[in-house]
Scaffold this motif. Structure first.
Motif, mmCIF file in Angstrom:
data_model
loop_
_atom_site.group_PDB
_atom_site.id
_atom_site.type_symbol
_atom_site.label_atom_id
_atom_site.label_comp_id
_atom_site.label_asym_id
_atom_site.label_seq_id
_atom_site.Cartn_x
_atom_site.Cartn_y
_atom_site.Cartn_z
ATOM 1 N N SER A 174 2.683 -20.242 25.388
ATOM 2 C CA SER A 174 2.813 -21.355 26.547
ATOM 3 C C SER A 174 2.582 -22.566 27.013
ATOM 4 C CB SER A 174 3.940 -20.981 27.373
ATOM 5 O OG SER A 174 5.369 -20.433 26.993
ATOM 6 N N LEU A 175 0.997 -22.293 27.049
ATOM 7 C CA LEU A 175 0.331 -23.192 27.183
ATOM 8 C C LEU A 175 -0.709 -23.889 26.000
ATOM 9 C CD1 LEU A 175 -2.198 -21.028 29.885
ATOM 10 C CD2 LEU A 175 -0.027 -22.553 30.557
ATOM 11 N N MET A 176 -0.459 -23.016 25.411
ATOM 12 C CA MET A 176 -1.522 -23.471 23.817
ATOM 13 C C MET A 176 -0.710 -24.555 23.988
ATOM 14 S SD MET A 176 -3.680 -20.853 21.839
ATOM 15 C CE MET A 176 -2.419 -19.088 22.110
ATOM 16 N N LEU A 177 0.950 -24.220 22.986
ATOM 17 C CA LEU A 177 1.778 -25.516 22.736
ATOM 18 C C LEU A 177 1.767 -26.766 23.560
ATOM 19 C CD1 LEU A 177 4.071 -25.661 21.214
ATOM 20 C CD2 LEU A 177 5.846 -24.859 22.707
ATOM 21 N N GLY A 186 5.227 -31.315 27.401
ATOM 22 C CA GLY A 186 3.474 -30.139 27.380
ATOM 23 C C GLY A 186 3.685 -29.795 28.737
ATOM 24 N N GLN A 187 3.250 -31.422 29.550
ATOM 25 C CA GLN A 187 3.220 -30.865 30.477
ATOM 26 C C GLN A 187 4.221 -29.809 31.637
ATOM 27 O OE1 GLN A 187 4.364 -33.668 33.166
ATOM 28 N NE2 GLN A 187 3.567 -33.846 35.465
ATOM 29 N N ARG A 188 4.930 -30.303 31.201
ATOM 30 C CA ARG A 188 6.129 -28.450 32.037
ATOM 31 C C ARG A 188 5.498 -27.721 31.728
ATOM 32 N NH1 ARG A 188 9.443 -28.219 36.901
ATOM 33 N NH2 ARG A 188 10.713 -26.539 35.884
ATOM 34 N N LEU A 189 5.463 -27.223 30.349
ATOM 35 C CA LEU A 189 4.346 -25.578 30.257
ATOM 36 C C LEU A 189 3.483 -25.779 30.821
ATOM 37 C CD1 LEU A 189 6.046 -25.809 26.149
ATOM 38 C CD2 LEU A 189 6.561 -24.712 28.337
ATOM 39 N N LEU A 190 2.200 -26.867 30.369
ATOM 40 C CA LEU A 190 0.952 -26.110 31.127
ATOM 41 C C LEU A 190 1.084 -25.937 32.366
ATOM 42 C CD1 LEU A 190 -1.887 -26.246 29.899
ATOM 43 C CD2 LEU A 190 -1.294 -29.072 30.639
ATOM 44 N N VAL A 191 1.931 -26.471 33.522
ATOM 45 C CA VAL A 191 1.468 -26.488 34.669
ATOM 46 C C VAL A 191 2.230 -25.403 35.401
ATOM 47 C CG1 VAL A 191 1.001 -28.993 35.180
ATOM 48 C CG2 VAL A 191 3.275 -28.263 35.520
ATOM 49 N N THR A 192 3.347 -24.987 34.668
ATOM 50 C CA THR A 192 4.596 -23.576 35.681
ATOM 51 C C THR A 192 4.678 -22.783 34.615
ATOM 52 O OG1 THR A 192 7.016 -25.448 34.187
ATOM 53 C CG2 THR A 192 5.878 -26.251 36.330
#
Length: 304
Positions: free
Chosen positions: A278-281, A266-272
């Motif tokens: 993708s951000l919601m996931l 989740g962190q990977r999707l949220l910051v990259t």
């Protein structure tokens, strides 16, 4: 045993054993006070990150910024969601606000509930949580670049982001070491060492001036190597918790390991990433993984 638990006066022998138990209780009380200060500091820092993220994101949401630096770098994208056009500028700003909001809420819960356990894993997990809050520094990177600030200032803001991410991963890896059996009488010193290593690694990474990503971050050099190191750290962290589950026979650590995988993905999707879905996931995975991590560790330590 609860942190700060006092020895009971009902002990049959009220002599030496009572004295030793009282001394142990006092030592636990000191630990409680020290951890309270650390958790308060992390929580206040997360609140400041949230305030900064909101203040810096609002101009991006209303279009009151110069996006020329992103256009020249080819880093201004657009995605469609439910028929609406969403720019990478707005979605990336929203991701930093979500990350800071998560850090504030999660650290607030840790501050509220930490008395339940003496978990060193949650202690180091809290530093990882703050690293997400510090994603607000991406907004500083963009604002400084948009306003024509000196390159050194833009690079300094970008290195704060890199240092936070690196420190967070190292902190979570350290949490897995404690789960697997590592012990230290001075977790605060270990946390300080982790922050120094994270800052040192961020300082050594070259940055490509003018090469911006849709996430508002300057593109670091050797990005493939950094991604590989992040992946190796994530795998080692999950492996540490699975190892703890195997050697202790405690199923809670297996749930913690699964939660760790979820929150790191989740962190990977949220910051990259910048795409809304993708951000919601990513945000959902961070929430679910954090709940597994904290709740299972609380349950485990409460029964020790």
């Amino acid at each position: 045993m609860y942190i700060g638990e006092r020895a009971s006066g009902l002990d049959v022998n009220r002599g030496k054993r009572f004295s030793k138990a009282a001394s142990a209780g006092y030592a636990g009380y000191v630990t409680t006070a020290a951890r309270r200060r650390v958790y308060w500091a992390l929580f206040v820092a997360a609140c400041l990150c949230l305030a900064a993220a909101v203040l810096l994101a609002v101009p991006l949401f209303i279009g009151a910024v110069n996006v020329g630096v992103l256009e020249r770098a080819g880093a201004l994208r657009e995605s469609r969601l439910f028929g609406l056009g969403i720019s990478s500028l707005g979605s990336s700003a929203a991701s930093t606000v979500l990350a800071s909001l998560y850090a504030t809420l999660c650290l607030g819960f840790v501050l509220y509930s930490f008395r339940k356990t003496v978990s060193p894993e949650i202690f180091f997990f809290s530093f990882w949580v703050l690293s997400l809050g510090l994603e607000c520094s991406r907004l500083f990177v963009f604002h400084l670049a948009a306003e024509g600030a000196p390159t050194a200032l833009v690079h300094a803001a970008a290195r704060v982001t890199l240092a936070a991410r690196t420190t967070g991963l190292l902190a979570l890896f350290t949490a897995s070491l404690f789960a697997a059996g590592f012990r230290s009488e001075k977790p605060g010193s270990a946390a300080l060492l982790i922050m120094l290593i994270g800052a040192g690694l961020a300082r050594s990474v070259p940055l490509n001036s003018g090469a911006y990503e849709p996430t508002l971050m300057l593109r670091p050099g050797f990005s493939a190597l950094l991604d590989l190191l992040a992946l190796a750290s994530a795998l080692a962290t999950a492996a540490g918790f699975f190892h703890a589950a195997r050697v202790s026979g405690e199923r809670s650590y297996r749930a913690v390991a699964l939660g760790t995988i979820a929150l790191l993905v989740g962190q990977r999707l949220l910051v990259t990433d910048w795409r809304p879905l993708s951000l919601m996931l990513g945000f959902g995975l961070v929430l679910a993984g954090s709940w597994l991590f904290v709740s299972r560790l609380h349950a485990y330590y409460l029964w020790q």
